[in-house]
Design a protein around this motif. Sequence first.
Motif, PDB file in Angstrom:
ATOM      1  N   ARG A  66      -8.340  12.157   0.472  1.00  0.00           N
ATOM      2  CA  ARG A  66      -9.138  11.320   1.362  1.00  0.00           C
ATOM      3  C   ARG A  66      -9.158   9.878   0.878  1.00  0.00           C
ATOM      4  N   ASP A  67      -9.296   9.687  -0.427  1.00  0.00           N
ATOM      5  CA  ASP A  67      -9.312   8.342  -0.998  1.00  0.00           C
ATOM      6  C   ASP A  67      -8.006   7.999  -1.704  1.00  0.00           C
ATOM      7  N   GLY A  68      -6.997   8.837  -1.556  1.00  0.00           N
ATOM      8  CA  GLY A  68      -5.731   8.616  -2.244  1.00  0.00           C
ATOM      9  C   GLY A  68      -4.763   7.788  -1.419  1.00  0.00           C
ATOM     10  N   PRO A  69      -3.589   7.520  -1.977  1.00  0.00           N
ATOM     11  CA  PRO A  69      -2.599   6.708  -1.259  1.00  0.00           C
ATOM     12  C   PRO A  69      -1.968   7.479  -0.108  1.00  0.00           C
ATOM     13  N   SER A  70      -1.522   6.732   0.876  1.00  0.00           N
ATOM     14  CA  SER A  70      -0.787   7.295   2.006  1.00  0.00           C
ATOM     15  C   SER A  70       0.683   6.899   1.865  1.00  0.00           C
ATOM     16  N   ILE A  71       1.541   7.877   1.805  1.00  0.00           N
ATOM     17  CA  ILE A  71       2.965   7.637   1.562  1.00  0.00           C
ATOM     18  C   ILE A  71       3.715   7.737   2.880  1.00  0.00           C
ATOM     19  N   SER A  72       4.445   6.704   3.220  1.00  0.00           N
ATOM     20  CA  SER A  72       5.229   6.689   4.454  1.00  0.00           C
ATOM     21  C   SER A  72       6.720   6.711   4.187  1.00  0.00           C
ATOM     22  N   HIS A  73       7.159   6.128   3.064  1.00  0.00           N
ATOM     23  CA  HIS A  73       8.594   6.098   2.767  1.00  0.00           C
ATOM     24  C   HIS A  73       8.799   5.850   1.282  1.00  0.00           C
ATOM     25  N   LEU A  74       9.940   6.304   0.793  1.00  0.00           N
ATOM     26  CA  LEU A  74      10.376   6.064  -0.578  1.00  0.00           C
ATOM     27  C   LEU A  74      11.790   5.512  -0.526  1.00  0.00           C
ATOM     28  N   GLN A  75      12.051   4.467  -1.288  1.00  0.00           N
ATOM     29  CA  GLN A  75      13.360   3.817  -1.271  1.00  0.00           C
ATOM     30  C   GLN A  75      13.902   3.701  -2.686  1.00  0.00           C
ATOM     31  N   TYR A  76      15.177   4.019  -2.825  1.00  0.00           N
ATOM     32  CA  TYR A  76      15.907   3.769  -4.060  1.00  0.00           C
ATOM     33  C   TYR A  76      17.321   3.378  -3.659  1.00  0.00           C
ATOM     34  N   ALA A  77      17.632   2.075  -3.769  1.00  0.00           N
ATOM     35  CA  ALA A  77      18.929   1.547  -3.331  1.00  0.00           C
ATOM     36  C   ALA A  77      19.142   1.905  -1.848  1.00  0.00           C
ATOM     37  N   ASP A  78      20.209   2.630  -1.530  1.00  0.00           N
ATOM     38  CA  ASP A  78      20.486   2.963  -0.131  1.00  0.00           C
ATOM     39  C   ASP A  78      19.985   4.358   0.243  1.00  0.00           C
ATOM     40  N   ASP A  79      19.224   5.019  -0.629  1.00  0.00           N
ATOM     41  CA  ASP A  79      18.634   6.321  -0.321  1.00  0.00           C
ATOM     42  C   ASP A  79      17.184   6.120   0.101  1.00  0.00           C
TER      43      ASP A  79
END
Length: 493
Positions: A66-79
Amino acid sequence: MKACVFGGNLSVLVNGCPTGEINIQRGLKQGDPLAPFLFLLVAEGFGGAMRTAVEINLFKGFSIHRDGPSISHLQYADDTLFIGEVSVDNFWTLKAILRGFELASGLKVNFWKSCLMGVNESDDFMEVACSFLNCIKGRIPFKYLGLPVGANPRRESTWSPLIVSLRKKLNSWGHKHLSLGGRLVLINSVLNSLPIFFLSYMKTPAQVIKKVTRIQREFLWGGVNGGRKLSWIKWRVVCQEKKNGGLGVRDIKLVNLSLLMKWRWRLLQREDVGLWKDVLAAKYGNHILMKAVWPSGTIPHNASLWWKDICRLEDCVESKNWVEELVVRSLGDGACTGFWYDKWMGGDLLCTKFPRLFSLSLQKQATVRELVEVDGDRKTWNFLWRRSLFIWEEESVNQLLALLENANFSNLADNWRWVGDPDGVFSDKSAYETLMKDMVIGPSLLPFEAKIFSKIWESPTPSKVIVFSWQLLYDRVPTKANLILRVERYSSN
């Protein structure tokens, strides 16, 4: 930036001689060191578009708490990995962002290499969603950055690609005739390096460790073809340091544990910030950022297997809690140091050194700063007990106060210190050496024998000669007499 990209010249080598220079008019070429940096600048624009979509509620990511982060995307170079709720609005937003990024940057998305995976979703819905996004349907577990995401690390099937990679590397050496010294070099530089990426994240099952060790042992004593060859010296002796009579081959199990310990150490460091720490703190509580050791009862039953393996690293050494001994609290202002539960005064926890007082205390979870008032060099400790103390209990309080006189406070924040290193900083090497002393019993060498083993590796002679001398010192040279002796010994047993 445009001048850097389009202002270069190149020439072609013809029979080793360069031709006239050609002016670059089509941008950077493959292999140019500037290309990765330019790509990261462009990819950052895509990350900004995703963050904006989340802020204006066009895309709903996955909330850890509830109070934690919301993750929408993860990026590493072209991945790139998109994470969000399964909804039609999210699909429309994602498709619009991908199309807009393609028009703005000129980089096209390869949908044949892209896949969509759903958790607890019907197959019919996933088929429609894949058709809408024009991508293929994926399954869990899947690979991201070389690691199997969603796989059970305790199953041997998860580690099959690693075993296949090791055997494939051995097959590539099939036509090479290597001496024992050459095989030792390849084990340390290649066969021990290939599993590092897996070992640094997942705890290796015992069966997988046996398979990897068997591959290394058979290659050392049997050459490229391997097979069940006679092992002239025990593997635990081979894994000892060279100065202790071994060959310096790293033990896979101990390498795995020392690399996993690095996650525990990074959790304790204030300057080491990252999304992964925010996720763990939101899921398991902020106390994990302050404690070096957690009791087994505090690990949630629904925690991930990775987190359970990280929390139970203390159990690998049966005789003692090696994590608690090596990670100690360095006192600053005392605001983040638990008075009873943290090792900040002497070699033992105060709750174990004064168990009677700890059971009577009403401030079991209090920090050091909450119990002390500092006025110059004078320190006043304020304890609350659940009843009046007996005379012999007051003597224990006096002993505790005498011990606390050695406490030194400063205006700096509390931090953690790694005892295994003189500088107090964690290193994989120091953790490995500590585990080697506690878990692997090597040969008992006399002082002059240890000196001889140390000196032979300082010799400028070829490695195959040094390894032969090492075998000779153990009287394990593969001669006919030694072979007969080994056969007689096995038959008598």
